[in-house]
Design a protein around this motif. Structure first.
Motif, short mmCIF file in Angstrom:
data_model
loop_
_atom_site.label_atom_id
_atom_site.label_comp_id
_atom_site.label_asym_id
_atom_site.label_seq_id
_atom_site.Cartn_x
_atom_site.Cartn_y
_atom_site.Cartn_z
N ARG A 214 11.71 33.17 -9.65
CA ARG A 214 11.70 32.85 -8.17
C ARG A 214 11.48 32.70 -7.59
N ILE A 215 10.59 31.28 -6.99
CA ILE A 215 10.14 30.59 -5.99
C ILE A 215 10.34 30.62 -4.70
N ALA A 216 9.47 30.92 -4.07
CA ALA A 216 9.92 30.93 -2.36
C ALA A 216 9.24 29.29 -1.80
N ILE A 217 10.13 28.55 -0.73
CA ILE A 217 9.78 27.72 -0.22
C ILE A 217 9.65 28.15 1.52
N GLU A 218 8.57 27.65 2.13
CA GLU A 218 8.50 28.26 3.57
C GLU A 218 8.54 27.42 4.43
N LYS A 219 9.39 28.03 5.77
CA LYS A 219 10.04 26.93 6.68
C LYS A 219 8.45 26.17 7.15
N PRO A 220 9.46 25.44 7.50
CA PRO A 220 7.71 24.12 8.06
C PRO A 220 7.72 24.77 9.34
N LEU A 221 6.73 26.47 9.29
CA LEU A 221 6.65 26.65 11.00
C LEU A 221 5.37 26.87 10.79
N ILE A 316 11.26 17.23 4.42
CA ILE A 316 12.05 17.97 5.10
C ILE A 316 11.38 18.21 5.87
N ASP A 317 12.37 16.88 6.94
CA ASP A 317 12.10 16.18 8.49
C ASP A 317 12.65 17.79 9.20
N GLN A 318 11.70 17.16 10.09
CA GLN A 318 11.75 18.35 11.87
C GLN A 318 12.18 17.35 12.64
N GLN A 319 13.12 17.68 13.74
CA GLN A 319 14.25 17.34 14.70
C GLN A 319 14.04 17.91 15.76
N GLY A 320 13.42 17.82 16.03
CA GLY A 320 13.89 18.69 17.58
C GLY A 320 13.52 20.13 16.78
N SER A 321 13.95 21.19 16.71
CA SER A 321 13.66 22.86 17.25
C SER A 321 14.25 22.80 15.32
N SER A 322 14.82 21.69 15.03
CA SER A 322 15.62 21.86 13.87
C SER A 322 14.92 21.03 12.61
N PHE A 323 15.38 21.63 11.26
CA PHE A 323 14.41 20.69 10.08
C PHE A 323 15.83 20.81 9.21
N VAL A 324 15.85 19.39 9.30
CA VAL A 324 17.02 18.63 7.67
C VAL A 324 16.21 17.84 6.99
N GLU A 325 16.78 18.70 5.78
CA GLU A 325 16.93 18.35 4.43
C GLU A 325 17.15 17.21 3.81
N LYS A 326 16.07 16.98 3.12
CA LYS A 326 16.30 15.29 2.57
C LYS A 326 16.23 14.80 0.91
N PRO A 327 16.99 15.70 0.19
CA PRO A 327 16.91 15.51 -1.50
C PRO A 327 16.86 13.98 -2.00
N SER A 328 16.22 13.65 -3.03
CA SER A 328 16.20 12.72 -3.52
C SER A 328 17.38 12.48 -4.76
N GLN A 329 18.14 11.38 -4.45
CA GLN A 329 19.06 11.53 -5.94
C GLN A 329 18.69 12.62 -7.18
N ALA A 330 18.15 12.63 -7.41
CA ALA A 330 17.54 13.35 -9.27
C ALA A 330 17.19 14.10 -8.58
N LEU A 331 16.56 14.94 -7.55
CA LEU A 331 17.11 16.43 -7.55
C LEU A 331 18.61 16.79 -7.17
N THR A 332 19.49 16.22 -6.45
CA THR A 332 20.55 16.35 -6.15
C THR A 332 21.50 16.70 -7.12
N GLU A 333 21.06 15.26 -8.57
CA GLU A 333 21.98 15.26 -10.45
C GLU A 333 21.31 16.37 -10.83
N ALA A 334 20.27 16.93 -10.71
CA ALA A 334 19.58 18.41 -11.11
C ALA A 334 19.80 19.55 -10.67
N LEU A 335 20.06 19.66 -9.81
CA LEU A 335 20.78 20.89 -8.93
C LEU A 335 22.16 20.97 -9.48
N ALA A 336 22.85 20.09 -8.91
CA ALA A 336 24.38 19.73 -9.75
C ALA A 336 24.41 20.11 -11.77
#
Length: 345
Positions: A214-221, A316-336
């Motif tokens: 298991r691998i953790a990715i940090e929140k971009p702060l 991961i995009d920052q919009q104000g104080s929020s973070f929005v995740e944007k997966p590629s199509q290949a990532l979405t398919e791999a996760l599914a």
């Protein structure tokens, strides 16, 4: 040591969690390339840990001698010091890395470029104070850089058409290092391991009792270390996980934030809102280059490219104080499919 990365790599291993006592996972760690390395492994066959540790550290030293931009006696700095167009013997590995970087650079339309170090110096990113260059200074510097000015003469020789040109391989060498250490693990007959160098890593096999790595990715702060995602590695074949971020290294001046990530096309800091990119593919060398390239491009330009090339990438995009995740199509398919990896909620 290799040049400190222009981006912050924020993948953190959770491999040590959940193990029984005594812990069957063996670990080898130490300083490496201006950061640290850790190899976690277990094997049903007996392994000479001392001999393995010696081989790993010898390989780290060898790569440092080959690729370090901080060592004047390194092979890459010998090439950089060459002030002519004569071919220089650099070895097959550096030629290979330049070729990979050339392909990634072409796909990114020049956003990713191994020769842009003069831009960092122009902007003052090597010191403590930002110095905004003029358009004329940027144009003059831009005329002196570019991977098109590096020629592959043979499988082991490079030449440059611009005498002052310098190559900085820090955005790809750490991934290559991870791959080389993993190769040593394979040669030792170890089928279950996690190799990490400066936050860049590759996994193979499983933890004891068939548990997932298991691998953790940090929140971009910029000022904290909290989790954004936990990746459970489902597959047993090698999987490289590389993350790049903009949020550790930047200047704030007059209400404007200037990232240390520079766009090779403009010679200026990126202005998009993407603060983190993660790619998950088998090859650690390519993954390292791509994570940097996608961070340079940002989600608006990078997502269409990731989709075109069918690469699993999380922006991961920052919009104000929020973070929005944007997966590629290949990532979405791999996760599914949950066959290669999954996100742990």
């Amino acid at each position: 040591m290799l040049l400190n990365r222009l981006c912050c790599f924020v993948v953190v291993s959770l491999s040590v969690l959940g193990c029984s006592d005594p812990d069957p996972i063996q670990r080898i760690s130490g300083p490496a390339q201006g950061s640290t390395f850790m190899v976690s492994y277990w094997s049903e066959q007996q392994v000479d840990k001392a001999a393995l540790e010696q081989k790993l550290k010898q390989e780290l030293d060898r790569i440092d001698q080959l690729m370090s931009n901080y060592r004047p006696d390194s092979v890459i700095e010998g090439f950089n010091a060459q002030q002519s167009a004569e071919p220089v013997e650099v070895g097959t590995e550096l030629v290979q890395l330049v070729q990979i970087a050339r392909e990634v650079s072409a796909h990114s339309q020049g956003c990713y470029d191994l020769t842009i170090k003069p831009f960092f110096e122009l902007w003052g990113f090597r010191g403590d104070k930002l110095t905004k260059p003029s358009d004329e200074q940027i144009a003059e510097t831009k005329a002196l850089i570019g991977l098109d000015k590096v020629k592959t003469v043979s499988h082991s020789q490079l030449a440059k058409t611009q005498a002052s040109l310098r190559i900085d391989v820090s955005s790809i060498a750490q991934g290559y290092t991870v791959a080389q250490l993993a190769k040593l693990m394979d040669q030792a007959g170890i089928e279950n391991y996690l190799v990490e160098v400066g936050g860049e890593l590759i996994s193979r096999g499983r933890k004891p009792e068939q548990k997932q790595w298991r691998i953790a990715i940090e929140k971009p702060l910029p000022d904290s270390q909290t989790l954004q995602k936990i990746i459970a590695v489902e597959q047993t074949q090698p999987l490289a996980i590389m993350t790049s971020g903009t949020y550790r290294h930047f200047y704030d001046e007059a209400g404007v934030r200037y990232s240390h990530v520079l766009d090779g096309r403009t010679g200026a800091p990126v202005t998009h809102h993407t603060v983190s990119t993660t790619i998950l593919i088998p090859d650690a060398t390519w993954a390292d280059a791509w994570s940097t390239a996608f961070l340079c491009l940002g989600s608006e330009q990078g997502l269409p490219l990731a989709d075109k090339l069918k690469l699993p990438v999380l922006f991961i995009d920052q919009q104000g104080s929020s973070f929005v995740e944007k997966p590629s199509q290949a990532l979405t398919e791999a996760l599914a499919s949950k066959q290669a990896f999954s996100f742990v909620e």
